[in-house]
Write a protein that holds these residues in place. Structure first.
Motif, PDB file in Angstrom:
ATOM      1  N   UNK A 197       0.844  -1.197   0.000  1.00  0.00           N
ATOM      2  CA  UNK A 197       0.000   0.000   0.000  1.00  0.00           C
ATOM      3  C   UNK A 197       0.877   1.245   0.000  1.00  0.00           C
ATOM      4  N   UNK A 198       0.567   2.164  -0.934  1.00  0.00           N
ATOM      5  CA  UNK A 198       1.290   3.431  -1.000  1.00  0.00           C
ATOM      6  C   UNK A 198       0.294   4.544  -1.277  1.00  0.00           C
ATOM      7  N   UNK A 199       0.269   5.515  -0.399  1.00  0.00           N
ATOM      8  CA  UNK A 199      -0.659   6.649  -0.508  1.00  0.00           C
ATOM      9  C   UNK A 199      -2.097   6.166  -0.681  1.00  0.00           C
ATOM     10  N   UNK A 200      -2.452   5.171   0.107  1.00  0.00           N
ATOM     11  CA  UNK A 200      -3.823   4.685   0.159  1.00  0.00           C
ATOM     12  C   UNK A 200      -4.227   3.737  -0.950  1.00  0.00           C
ATOM     13  N   UNK A 201      -3.312   3.412  -1.860  1.00  0.00           N
ATOM     14  CA  UNK A 201      -3.646   2.547  -2.981  1.00  0.00           C
ATOM     15  C   UNK A 201      -2.692   1.355  -3.045  1.00  0.00           C
ATOM     16  N   UNK A 202      -3.190   0.266  -3.604  1.00  0.00           N
ATOM     17  CA  UNK A 202      -2.339  -0.894  -3.805  1.00  0.00           C
ATOM     18  C   UNK A 202      -1.339  -0.617  -4.936  1.00  0.00           C
ATOM     19  N   UNK A 203      -0.126  -1.041  -4.717  1.00  0.00           N
ATOM     20  CA  UNK A 203       0.934  -0.852  -5.702  1.00  0.00           C
ATOM     21  C   UNK A 203       1.068  -2.128  -6.533  1.00  0.00           C
ATOM     22  N   UNK A 204       1.160  -1.957  -7.827  1.00  0.00           N
ATOM     23  CA  UNK A 204       1.417  -3.105  -8.697  1.00  0.00           C
ATOM     24  C   UNK A 204       2.894  -3.501  -8.552  1.00  0.00           C
ATOM     25  N   UNK A 205       3.137  -4.777  -8.620  1.00  0.00           N
ATOM     26  CA  UNK A 205       4.513  -5.254  -8.451  1.00  0.00           C
ATOM     27  C   UNK A 205       4.745  -6.494  -9.310  1.00  0.00           C
ATOM     28  N   UNK A 206       6.012  -6.773  -9.500  1.00  0.00           N
ATOM     29  CA  UNK A 206       6.416  -8.006 -10.187  1.00  0.00           C
ATOM     30  C   UNK A 206       7.598  -8.593  -9.418  1.00  0.00           C
ATOM     31  N   UNK A 207       7.711  -9.916  -9.437  1.00  0.00           N
ATOM     32  CA  UNK A 207       8.757 -10.586  -8.670  1.00  0.00           C
ATOM     33  C   UNK A 207       9.764 -11.250  -9.614  1.00  0.00           C
ATOM     34  N   UNK A 208      11.023 -11.171  -9.213  1.00  0.00           N
ATOM     35  CA  UNK A 208      12.083 -11.872  -9.930  1.00  0.00           C
ATOM     36  C   UNK A 208      13.051 -12.404  -8.879  1.00  0.00           C
ATOM     37  N   UNK A 209      13.064 -13.717  -8.731  1.00  0.00           N
ATOM     38  CA  UNK A 209      13.839 -14.352  -7.672  1.00  0.00           C
ATOM     39  C   UNK A 209      13.424 -13.734  -6.328  1.00  0.00           C
ATOM     40  N   UNK A 210      14.392 -13.175  -5.585  1.00  0.00           N
ATOM     41  CA  UNK A 210      14.065 -12.615  -4.267  1.00  0.00           C
ATOM     42  C   UNK A 210      13.801 -11.112  -4.310  1.00  0.00           C
ATOM     43  N   UNK A 211      13.690 -10.559  -5.505  1.00  0.00           N
ATOM     44  CA  UNK A 211      13.433  -9.132  -5.670  1.00  0.00           C
ATOM     45  C   UNK A 211      11.968  -8.885  -5.989  1.00  0.00           C
ATOM     46  N   UNK A 212      11.425  -7.829  -5.381  1.00  0.00           N
ATOM     47  CA  UNK A 212      10.060  -7.390  -5.665  1.00  0.00           C
ATOM     48  C   UNK A 212      10.162  -5.976  -6.240  1.00  0.00           C
ATOM     49  N   UNK A 213       9.730  -5.798  -7.494  1.00  0.00           N
ATOM     50  CA  UNK A 213       9.806  -4.491  -8.143  1.00  0.00           C
ATOM     51  C   UNK A 213       8.450  -3.809  -8.046  1.00  0.00           C
ATOM     52  N   UNK A 214       8.443  -2.658  -7.385  1.00  0.00           N
ATOM     53  CA  UNK A 214       7.220  -1.889  -7.202  1.00  0.00           C
ATOM     54  C   UNK A 214       7.091  -0.871  -8.327  1.00  0.00           C
ATOM     55  N   UNK A 215       5.934  -0.849  -8.987  1.00  0.00           N
ATOM     56  CA  UNK A 215       5.678   0.080 -10.084  1.00  0.00           C
ATOM     57  C   UNK A 215       4.626   1.097  -9.642  1.00  0.00           C
ATOM     58  N   UNK A 216       5.060   2.356  -9.450  1.00  0.00           N
ATOM     59  CA  UNK A 216       4.157   3.397  -8.972  1.00  0.00           C
ATOM     60  C   UNK A 216       3.390   4.019 -10.143  1.00  0.00           C
ATOM     61  N   UNK A 217       2.207   4.497  -9.851  1.00  0.00           N
ATOM     62  CA  UNK A 217       1.373   5.100 -10.892  1.00  0.00           C
ATOM     63  C   UNK A 217       1.980   6.382 -11.424  1.00  0.00           C
ATOM     64  N   UNK A 218       2.618   7.144 -10.546  1.00  0.00           N
ATOM     65  CA  UNK A 218       3.239   8.406 -10.944  1.00  0.00           C
ATOM     66  C   UNK A 218       4.719   8.386 -10.575  1.00  0.00           C
TER      67      UNK A 218
END
Length: 538
Positions: A88-109
Motif C-alpha cells: 500500500x502506497x498513498x492509500x492505494x495498492x501498488x502493482x509489483x512483479x517478482x524476480x527471484x528474491x526481488x520485488x519491483x514496485x511500479x508506482x502510478x506516478x
C-alpha cells in the motif's frame, strides 16, 4: 551518509582472481541497480506475529524513504518462498512483479527527487527458511529449552535479511532514523529485539506483542527476534545500560559469567571510543546457536564457557582466559555495526578489526606479550585458500581468512608503524572518523596511508587480493647478507626487522635484492612473530 566509493583496481583484481560464475539472482541481491539507488531508506517499522507451532510469520513492514533520483520503480527484497500479500502506497495498492528474491514496485506516478517521508506498507506472510546450522547458514532456529518452552532465534548475515522480512537488503543503505520491531508471540513467551524495550500489550487473542525501538542506523541483517522464556538481568556501567536476557534456568549462572562485560567495555572504549549505540543500550541475549553481532542485542550461545564453544582455537591456552562470543561479537558493535562495509565483498572490514579486538582485550587485561602469543596462535588457522576480498556486486564474501589473516594484517601494520602511542591514536581516530558510516576497502587504505604518511596500498593489496603472503628471501655469505621481498604485487615495500648479534636492525625491504653488512652471519635472525610473513633462505 551513503557514498558510492569503489576502487577499480581492487574490483578488477577480485574479478580476475575467481572463476566462480554468478547469476542474475546474485546481481539482484548484491548489486546497486537504479531501482535500489534511486531511494534512500529512512526508517523501518516492523509489526509481525510469529506462530512457533506453525513456524509462520504474518504482518507488515512500514518503509519510510526519501527519493534521491526521479523514479517510478524501486526494488524491495523478500525471499521468493515468502508471500507478498499486498503493498500500500498513498492509500492505494501498488502493482509489483517478482524476480527471484526481488520485488519491483511500479508506482502510478513518477516520484520526484528530493521528496522525503514517503511511506509504503508491505504486507507479507509465510514460513521463513529454517537454518540447518546457524549462524553459519541463514535462517530461523526453532528449538525448545530444558523446560520444553519455545526458544526461537534468527541469523541471516550473508544470506540476507529479506529471508524473513521485506527490506532493501543491502549493507549500502541503513535506515537513517532507526527502526521499530513489534513482534507478537504466544502468551507466556517474550520477544527480545534490538534497541530499547517500549512495553508489551496483551492482544486478547492468545498473543502478546513486544515493542522495541532502535534510535541509531542499523544493518538490516542485524535486526533480530529472540523468543523464549527469558528473564532480564539489568546493570549499568559508566552510564551505559547493560541488560542480559537469559533463560530462566540460567539466571544465577549468567549474573556471574557476564561480569566480564565491564572490563571488556572499559578496554574497548579506551581503544575504540565510546560505545556506538548508547541510546539503544547494550544487551546480551541467550540463543540456542553460538552467536551473532546483532546490534544492541548481541546473540550469545556459548553456554557460559570460556573460549570458543569451550575450547581454545589458537593452541595457546590464552583463548581460555575469556568468553570468545562475548568479546568477539561485542567487538562488532564498533566494527561491522558502527563501521559497515558497503558490499559484503569487503566484509574483512568487519571481521579483521573485530578479530583483532580479541587480542586488544587480551592486551588490556593480560599484557602485550600474551596478546602477541594469542595472535601468533591464530596464524595456524589461516588457509590462504582464496582472496580475502570477494567479488563485488553479486553478494559474494571472500575467504574466511578475513578473520585470522585480517587480524594479522593489522598486527603487521602496528609493527610497521613501530610506535604504539601513534598506533592506538590511529585506531581510535579510525573508529571515530567512520562511526555510523558505510565505507569500502579503498577508504580504509586511504585512511591508513594518510595517517602513517606511508604508501601502504601494495601491502593491503598483497594480503587482501592474493593467497600468498610476503616472502622474505635472504642469503648470507660471510659478513654479507642479501635480501628482498618476493610478492605477487609490484613495487612492494615493507620493513625488515633483523637481529644482528642481538641488536635490532630495521631495513627498508623492496622487491629488489639489497645487501647489508652483518657482524657475524651465523648470529643473524629475523623478526617474524610481529609480522605475517614467510622466511626462505636461498
Amino acid at each position: 551518509m551513503k557514498k558510492d566509493f569503489f576502487s577499480f583496481a581492487f574490483l578488477l583484481v577480485s574479478i580476475i582472481s575467481s572463476a566462480q560464475e554468478f547469476t542474475r539472482k546474485d546481481s539482484l541481491q548484491g548489486g546497486f541497480s537504479f531501482e535500489r539507488t534511486s531511494f534512500d531508506v529512512q526508517r523501518y517499522d516492523l509489526n509481525i506475529a510469529i506462530n512457533p507451532e506453525e513456524r509462520t510469520i504474518v504482518g507488515y513492514n512500514d518503509i519510510t524513504f526519501k527519493i534521491v533520483k526521479n523514479t517510478s520503480k524501486i526494488q524491495i527484497d523478500l525471499f521468493e518462498n515468502m508471500q507478498v500479500d499486498s503493498i500500500i502506497f498513498e492509500g492505494k495498492k501498488v502493482k509489483y512483479e517478482r524476480e527471484f528474491n526481488a520485488v519491483f514496485l511500479n508506482f502510478e506516478k513518477q516520484l520526484t527527487s528530493g521528496t522525503s517521508d514517503k511511506k509504503l506498507r508491505f504486507y507479507y506472510s509465510g514460513k521463513p527458511l529454517v537454518a540447518k546450522n546457524a549462524p553459519w547458514d541463514g535462517g530461523f532456529v526453532f528449538k525448545k529449552d530444558n523446560n520444553n518452552q519455545h526458544w526461537i532465534g534468527v541469523a541471516v548475515q550473508g544470506t540476507g535479511a529479506s529471508l524473513w522480512y521485506p527490506v532493501k537488503d543491502s549493507q549500502s543503505d541503513e535506515p537513517d532514523f532507526g527502526a521499530s520491531i513489534k513482534v507478537a508471540v504466544p502468551n507466556g513467551l517474550m520477544n527480545v529485539s534490538n534497541g530499547r524495550f517500549l512495553g508489551s500489550e496483551d492482544l486478547k487473542n492468545g498473543y502478546t506483542r513486544w515493542d522495541w525501538e532502535v534510535k541509531n542506523p542499523i544493518n538490516t541483517y542485524n535486526i533480530t527476534v529472540n523468543i523464549g522464556d527469558y528473564v532480564q538481568i539489568h546493570d549499568n556501567h559508566d552510564d551505559l545500560d547493560l541488560d542480559y536476557y537469559v533463560l530462566r534456568i540460567n539466571e544465577e549462572k549468567a549474573k556471574k559469567h557476564f561480569e566480564e562485560v565491564k572490563p571488556m567495555m572499559d578496554c574497548f572504549q579506551s581503544k575504540f571510543g565510546k560505545y556506538p549505540f548508547v541510546e539503544d543500550g547494550y544487551k546480551l541475549v541467550e540463543t540456542s546457536y553460538l552467536g551473532m553481532e546483532h546490534q544492541s542485542a548481541v546473540s550469545y550461545g556459548n553456554k557460559y564457557r570460556k573460549g570458543y564453544a569451550g575450547r581454545d582455537n589458537t593452541g595457546t591456552e590464552i583463548g581460555l582466559l575469556f568468553d570468545y562470543i562475548t568479546i568477539h561479537e561485542t567487538g562488532h558493535e564498533w566494527f561491522g555495526n558502527s563501521i559497515t562495509s558497503k558490499d559484503i565483498a569487503d566484509m574483512w572490514i568487519h571481521e579483521a578489526f573485530t578479530t583483532y579486538s580479541e587480542s586488544v582485550f587480551v592486551e588490556c587485561l593480560y599484557g602485550y606479550e600474551k596478546a602477541q602469543i594469542y595472535l601468533n596462535g591464530q596464524k595456524l588457522s589461516v588457509a590462504n585458500d582464496r582472496p580475502v576480498i570477494g567479488q563485488y556486486l553479486v553478494n559474494n564474501e571472500g575467504s574466511t581468512d578475513m578473520y585470522y589473516k585480517g587480524a594479522q594484517i593489522l598486527n603487521t601494520l602496528r609493527h610497521i608503524v613501530n610506535d604504539d602511542e601513534k598506533w592506538w591514536k590511529m585506531i581510535l581516530k579510525y573508529s571515530e572518523t567512520y562511526r555510523h558510516k558505510i565505507i569500502d576497502t579503498q577508504i580504509v587504505i586511504s585512511f591508513f596511508n594518510a595517517e602513517t604518511k606511508m604508501n601502504l596500498t601494495p601491502i593491503f593489496d598483497q594480503y587482501l587480493n592474493y593467497t600468498t603472503i610476503p616472502v622474505l628471501e635472504y642469503k648470507i655469505e660471510k659478513n654479507k647478507m642479501e635480501y628482498r621481498w618476493k610478492t605477487a604485487v609490484a613495487d612492494f615495500k615493507m620493513p625488515i626487522v633483523l637481529f644482528d648479534s642481538g641488536k635490532e636492525i630495521r631495513l627498508n625491504g623492496t622487491n629488489d635484492w639489497q645487501s647489508y653488512k652483518v657482524k657475524k652471519g651465523e648470529e643473524v635472525s629475523f623478526e617474524n612473530k610481529k609480522f605475517f610473513i614467510r622466511l626462505i633462505k636461498v
